[in-house]
Design a protein around this motif. Structure first.
Motif, PDB file in Angstrom:
ATOM      1  N   TYR A  44       5.282  -8.009 107.280  1.00  0.00           N
ATOM      2  CA  TYR A  44       5.816  -9.204 107.938  1.00  0.00           C
ATOM      3  C   TYR A  44       4.726  -9.901 108.753  1.00  0.00           C
ATOM      4  CZ  TYR A  44       8.876 -11.960 111.034  1.00  0.00           C
ATOM      5  OH  TYR A  44       9.485 -12.966 111.749  1.00  0.00           O
ATOM      6  N   ILE A  45       3.975  -9.133 109.520  1.00  0.00           N
ATOM      7  CA  ILE A  45       2.900  -9.709 110.336  1.00  0.00           C
ATOM      8  C   ILE A  45       1.833 -10.333 109.432  1.00  0.00           C
ATOM      9  CG2 ILE A  45       0.984  -9.141 111.895  1.00  0.00           C
ATOM     10  CD1 ILE A  45       2.940  -7.109 113.225  1.00  0.00           C
ATOM     11  N   LYS A  46       1.487  -9.642 108.376  1.00  0.00           N
ATOM     12  CA  LYS A  46       0.486 -10.168 107.444  1.00  0.00           C
ATOM     13  C   LYS A  46       0.970 -11.477 106.815  1.00  0.00           C
ATOM     14  CE  LYS A  46      -2.632  -8.387 103.919  1.00  0.00           C
ATOM     15  NZ  LYS A  46      -2.961  -7.188 103.115  1.00  0.00           N
ATOM     16  N   ASN A  47       2.229 -11.506 106.425  1.00  0.00           N
ATOM     17  CA  ASN A  47       2.810 -12.712 105.840  1.00  0.00           C
ATOM     18  C   ASN A  47       2.830 -13.858 106.854  1.00  0.00           C
ATOM     19  OD1 ASN A  47       4.080 -14.208 103.739  1.00  0.00           O
ATOM     20  ND2 ASN A  47       6.032 -13.899 104.762  1.00  0.00           N
ATOM     21  N   LYS A  48       3.219 -13.569 108.090  1.00  0.00           N
ATOM     22  CA  LYS A  48       3.227 -14.602 109.143  1.00  0.00           C
ATOM     23  C   LYS A  48       1.813 -15.127 109.373  1.00  0.00           C
ATOM     24  CE  LYS A  48       6.453 -15.342 111.693  1.00  0.00           C
ATOM     25  NZ  LYS A  48       7.439 -16.430 111.644  1.00  0.00           N
TER      26      LYS A  48
END
Length: 90
Positions: A22-26
């Motif tokens: 999720y953090i990588k995608n954000k």
């Protein structure tokens, strides 16, 4: 009390793996490289890289800095993560 509860949430490995994605995608959605994002968040590039790749957990203060980058408290950031992904802490 808040940190004890947060530790229990973070202890779930599937939760952590999905949080890393999720953090990588954000970060990708923000159009920032790993290095640029870490400079903005004031965290070590190597620490976030290891977290995103499932090799190390991220410390709570670093998670707080990431949440702040998105104008959220850590609690708000984790709630958004859970709502957007359907992943729940146990």
């Amino acid at each position: 009390m808040k940190f004890v509860l947060l530790f229990l949430i973070i202890a779930n490995m599937q939760y952590l793996e999905e949080l890393a994605k999720y953090i990588k995608n954000k970060r990708y959605q923000s159009g920032l490289s790993l290095n640029q994002f870490c400079i903005e968040c004031e965290i070590e590039t190597s620490a976030l890289s290891r977290f995103e790749n499932g090799k190390q957990n991220l410390k709570i203060p670093n998670l707080m800095k990431i949440a702040k980058r998105f104008d959220k408290t850590l609690g708000e950031f984790l709630l958004d993560f859970e709502k957007e992904t359907g992943i729940k802490s146990e």
